[in-house]
Design an enzyme around this catalytic site. Structure first.
Site, mmCIF file in Angstrom:
data_model
loop_
_atom_site.group_PDB
_atom_site.id
_atom_site.type_symbol
_atom_site.label_atom_id
_atom_site.label_comp_id
_atom_site.label_asym_id
_atom_site.label_seq_id
_atom_site.Cartn_x
_atom_site.Cartn_y
_atom_site.Cartn_z
ATOM 1 N N THR A 27 -39.794 8.209 -32.440
ATOM 2 C CA THR A 27 -39.391 6.825 -32.688
ATOM 3 C C THR A 27 -38.210 6.529 -31.771
ATOM 4 O OG1 THR A 27 -37.758 7.370 -34.396
ATOM 5 C CG2 THR A 27 -40.033 7.064 -35.131
ATOM 6 N N VAL A 82 -33.304 15.353 -33.564
ATOM 7 C CA VAL A 82 -32.351 14.284 -33.257
ATOM 8 C C VAL A 82 -32.494 13.897 -31.782
ATOM 9 C CG1 VAL A 82 -29.924 13.611 -33.230
ATOM 10 C CG2 VAL A 82 -30.787 15.128 -35.046
ATOM 11 N N LYS A 83 -32.750 12.610 -31.595
ATOM 12 C CA LYS A 83 -32.975 12.111 -30.236
ATOM 13 C C LYS A 83 -31.649 11.618 -29.673
ATOM 14 C CE LYS A 83 -36.767 9.511 -28.237
ATOM 15 N NZ LYS A 83 -37.708 8.434 -28.533
ATOM 16 N N ILE A 84 -31.290 12.146 -28.517
ATOM 17 C CA ILE A 84 -29.957 11.898 -27.948
ATOM 18 C C ILE A 84 -30.125 11.449 -26.490
ATOM 19 C CG2 ILE A 84 -27.789 13.040 -27.288
ATOM 20 C CD1 ILE A 84 -28.058 14.801 -29.746
#
Ligand code: E4P
Length: 214
Positions: A27, A82-84
């Site tokens: 997402t 976790v998208k960073i």
């Protein structure tokens, strides 16, 4: 090659999962905004539907903020990745997450050297955005090819997650290059299934079947 679905729409995720094609979900803030729902609610529901890596993106741009969000997100479910974003503060946060057992997907990657840095920082996934590169007349899949080569040269564990996919050709090339994952919009997933010769062949078989004495 693994297939993730690139959407925050839970109905699309359920449909794709029923096909047995979904290994995970990605997402981003834009996709979540389209749902009109609360971020935490959407992510929690996705985690209840798919038993695989679920990428949820931070919106802070400083190390402390990203780490605080990473801690919160990782509490939602054990499958959260976790998208960073691939910025300097982001790389610091990725290194911190790697040291603290939080999985990361480094997003907004547009060059092989950025991907090298993400791997060195300890990212679990790197997301090169091929469609957005193609949009500005750069060869997105050439960037993927170079990332795969570099990661193989140095045996990095970071998985190459091809993102910003616009059409089936991207997926074909990604599979031939040995990319680990493609994250695919629902519409493109449906395109992969359909072939005019399949439709024509099925119509002929069904028409001929009517001539068979029952
Ligand atoms: C990847 O994780 C992103 O969510 C996505 O693939 C971006 O795609 P877009 O360029 O179509 O917005």
């Amino acid at each position: 090659m693994k297939f993730f679905i690139d959407t925050a729409d839970v109905n699309e995720i359920r449909e794709a999962a029923a096909l047995g094609l979904v290994d995970g979900v990605t997402t981003n803030p834009s996709l979540v905004a389209r749902t009109g729902r609360k971020f935490a609610d959407v992510i929690a529901e996705i985690c209840s539907v798919i038993d695989g890596p679920i990428s949820a993106e931070v919106v802070s741009t400083d190390f402390d903020g990203m780490v605080a969000e990473a801690k919160q997100l990782s509490k939602i479910h054990e499958n959260i990745v976790v998208k960073i974003p691939l910025i300097a503060e982001g790389l610091k946060a990725v290194a911190w997450c790697a040291d603290h057992g939080i999985a990361t997907n480094v997003t907004l990657c547009f060059s092989p050297l950025q991907a090298l840095l993400a791997a060195k920082a300890g990212a679990d996934y790197i997301s090169p955005f091929v469609g957005r590169l193609d949009d500005i007349a750069h060869d997105g899949m050439e960037v993927v090819s170079q990332i795969v080569e570099i990661y193989e040269n140095y045996n990095f564990d970071t998985e190459v997650l091809v993102a910003s996919i616009r059409h089936p050709g991207h997926i074909l090339e990604a599979a031939r290059m040995g990319a680990d994952v493609c994250t695919v919009p629902y519409s493109v997933l449906m395109q992969l299934i359909r072939h005019p010769l399949t439709d024509a062949g099925l119509a002929k078989f069904l028409a001929d079947w009517k001539k068979v004495p029952q």
